[in-house]
Motif scaffolding. Structure first.
Motif, mmCIF file in Angstrom:
data_model
loop_
_atom_site.group_PDB
_atom_site.id
_atom_site.type_symbol
_atom_site.label_atom_id
_atom_site.label_comp_id
_atom_site.label_asym_id
_atom_site.label_seq_id
_atom_site.Cartn_x
_atom_site.Cartn_y
_atom_site.Cartn_z
ATOM 1 N N GLY A 52 0.806 -1.221 0.000
ATOM 2 C CA GLY A 52 0.000 0.000 0.000
ATOM 3 C C GLY A 52 0.830 1.258 0.000
ATOM 4 N N ALA A 53 2.085 1.181 -0.443
ATOM 5 C CA ALA A 53 2.954 2.350 -0.443
ATOM 6 C C ALA A 53 2.365 3.459 -1.296
ATOM 7 C CB ALA A 53 4.338 1.965 -0.974
ATOM 8 N N VAL A 54 2.365 4.670 -0.732
ATOM 9 C CA VAL A 54 1.786 5.812 -1.444
ATOM 10 C C VAL A 54 2.516 6.079 -2.742
ATOM 11 C CG1 VAL A 54 1.345 8.287 -1.321
ATOM 12 C CG2 VAL A 54 0.956 6.862 0.684
ATOM 13 N N SER A 55 3.852 5.925 -2.735
ATOM 14 C CA SER A 55 4.636 6.186 -3.934
ATOM 15 C C SER A 55 4.237 5.251 -5.073
ATOM 16 C CB SER A 55 6.128 6.034 -3.636
ATOM 17 O OG SER A 55 6.419 4.726 -3.176
ATOM 18 N N CYS A 56 3.949 4.000 -4.752
ATOM 19 C CA CYS A 56 3.524 3.036 -5.765
ATOM 20 C C CYS A 56 2.136 3.377 -6.289
ATOM 21 C CB CYS A 56 3.523 1.627 -5.179
ATOM 22 S SG CYS A 56 5.170 0.983 -4.857
ATOM 23 N N GLU A 57 1.240 3.746 -5.386
ATOM 24 C CA GLU A 57 -0.110 4.123 -5.797
ATOM 25 C C GLU A 57 -0.065 5.309 -6.756
ATOM 26 O OE1 GLU A 57 -2.342 4.892 -2.293
ATOM 27 O OE2 GLU A 57 -2.491 2.784 -1.711
ATOM 28 N N LYS A 58 0.771 6.276 -6.431
ATOM 29 C CA LYS A 58 0.896 7.457 -7.290
ATOM 30 C C LYS A 58 1.481 7.082 -8.642
ATOM 31 C CE LYS A 58 2.667 12.185 -7.442
ATOM 32 N NZ LYS A 58 3.108 12.061 -8.843
ATOM 33 N N TYR A 59 2.447 6.158 -8.625
ATOM 34 C CA TYR A 59 3.064 5.725 -9.882
ATOM 35 C C TYR A 59 2.032 5.058 -10.793
ATOM 36 C CZ TYR A 59 6.379 3.460 -13.050
ATOM 37 O OH TYR A 59 7.066 3.041 -14.160
ATOM 38 N N ILE A 60 1.200 4.203 -10.222
ATOM 39 C CA ILE A 60 0.150 3.539 -10.993
ATOM 40 C C ILE A 60 -0.825 4.568 -11.558
ATOM 41 C CG2 ILE A 60 -1.851 1.985 -10.858
ATOM 42 C CD1 ILE A 60 0.699 0.472 -10.818
ATOM 43 N N LYS A 61 -1.228 5.515 -10.727
ATOM 44 C CA LYS A 61 -2.155 6.559 -11.184
ATOM 45 C C LYS A 61 -1.537 7.388 -12.304
ATOM 46 C CE LYS A 61 -4.797 7.069 -6.886
ATOM 47 N NZ LYS A 61 -5.123 7.969 -5.755
ATOM 48 N N ASP A 62 -0.273 7.718 -12.146
ATOM 49 C CA ASP A 62 0.409 8.510 -13.172
ATOM 50 C C ASP A 62 0.476 7.763 -14.496
ATOM 51 O OD1 ASP A 62 0.787 10.567 -11.405
ATOM 52 O OD2 ASP A 62 2.901 10.109 -10.974
ATOM 53 N N LEU A 63 0.749 6.447 -14.426
ATOM 54 C CA LEU A 63 0.797 5.640 -15.644
ATOM 55 C C LEU A 63 -0.552 5.646 -16.361
ATOM 56 C CD1 LEU A 63 2.860 2.455 -14.622
ATOM 57 C CD2 LEU A 63 3.555 4.289 -16.178
ATOM 58 N N PHE A 64 -1.622 5.447 -15.612
ATOM 59 C CA PHE A 64 -2.947 5.425 -16.213
ATOM 60 C C PHE A 64 -3.374 6.811 -16.701
ATOM 61 C CE2 PHE A 64 -3.761 1.188 -14.396
ATOM 62 C CZ PHE A 64 -4.473 0.620 -15.439
ATOM 63 N N MET A 79 1.255 0.628 -22.318
ATOM 64 C CA MET A 79 0.534 -0.566 -21.907
ATOM 65 C C MET A 79 1.481 -1.609 -21.321
ATOM 66 S SD MET A 79 -2.506 0.220 -22.303
ATOM 67 C CE MET A 79 -3.060 -1.370 -21.681
ATOM 68 N N GLU A 80 2.694 -1.679 -21.848
ATOM 69 C CA GLU A 80 3.675 -2.622 -21.318
ATOM 70 C C GLU A 80 4.060 -2.245 -19.887
ATOM 71 O OE1 GLU A 80 6.745 -2.398 -24.232
ATOM 72 O OE2 GLU A 80 5.756 -3.788 -25.620
ATOM 73 N N LYS A 81 4.195 -0.957 -19.628
ATOM 74 C CA LYS A 81 4.518 -0.498 -18.271
ATOM 75 C C LYS A 81 3.362 -0.782 -17.310
ATOM 76 C CE LYS A 81 7.636 3.241 -19.684
ATOM 77 N NZ LYS A 81 7.833 4.720 -19.711
ATOM 78 N N ILE A 82 2.148 -0.501 -17.759
ATOM 79 C CA ILE A 82 0.979 -0.732 -16.905
ATOM 80 C C ILE A 82 0.833 -2.217 -16.589
ATOM 81 C CG2 ILE A 82 -1.548 -0.728 -16.892
ATOM 82 C CD1 ILE A 82 -1.444 1.959 -18.335
#
Length: 228
Positions: free
Chosen positions: A36-48, A159-162
């Motif tokens: 649940g790391a915030v940095s990871c959540e932000k990274y996923i959101k940024d990718l999308f 899409m490959e990154k996501i």
């Protein structure tokens, strides 16, 4: 002389720094948000967020190019609008409406988007070169064709990154539809050739709309936990 306590603190800080660096470096190998790391959540959101922005622009360009072609070449020619031959991507299993898309597993939608994009690699490459051969080809069509080919490549990379984030370790075994329409774009018969262009651009607009809709759905579902 540095105290033992100071040395321990420095060592702990160094260990934490190295751990954070490894987390950033290997982020593609971890599940959606490690612990649940915030940095990871932000990274996923940024990718999308970035992918959806690109897909929307991709659809806008495709629509503008189709409309420009229609305005310049097909006005008054009913033959074009009455001889739609279908799209080369029709063989890909695709949700027929929003409800079906909502019921489709996220991994399947991700793979479908990737497959559609890969299916357009070849036709977009040839579209750019063949548009140059159109009679009085307008810069508006050529410039959009070039930009759309670039956007298709960028979306594939996105899409490959996501996928590496959402389904780490998943096998990259994407099917795609082979396009065999190049001879139609090179026919000597001008009416038949323009009709082939019309069909291809219509399919591109249709598929770009699907990609945009599916990505927005996945963004809401995965990155924002259906809180959209």
């Amino acid at each position: 002389m540095e105290s033992k306590g100071s040395s321990c603190k420095a060592g702990s800080l160094l260990l934490l720094l190295v751990s954070n660096m490894l987390l950033c470096k290997n982020v593609a190998s971890v599940p959606v948000c490690l612990n649940g790391a915030v940095s990871c959540e932000k990274y996923i959101k940024d990718l999308f967020d970035h992918a959806v922005m690109q897909s929307h622009y991709y659809h806008v360009l495709s629509t503008e190019m189709f409309k420009e072609f229609d305005r310049r070449y097909t006005q008054g020619r009913e033959l074009f609008t009455n001889t739609f031959n279908g799209c080369h991507t029709s063989s890909l299993p695709t949700p027929e409406d929003k409800e079906q898309a909502q019921q489709t597993h996220s991994e399947d939608l991700l793979n479908l988007i990737h497959s559609i994009l890969l299916s357009w690699n070849d036709p977009l490459y040839h579209l750019v070169s063949e548009v140059r051969g159109l009679q009085e080809a307008p810069d508006a069509i050529l410039s959009r064709a070039i930009e759309i080919e670039d956007q298709n490549r960028r979306l594939i990379e996105g899409m490959e990154k996501i996928t590496s984030q959402v389904h780490p370790g998943a096998k990259e075994n994407h099917i795609y539809s082979v396009w065999s329409g190049l001879p139609s774009l090179q026919m000597a018969d001008e009416e038949a050739r323009l009709s082939a262009f019309y069909n291809l651009l219509r399919c591109l607009r249709r598929d770009s709309h699907k990609i945009d809709n599916f990505l927005k759905l996945l963004k809401c579902r995965i990155a924002y936990n259906n809180n959209c």
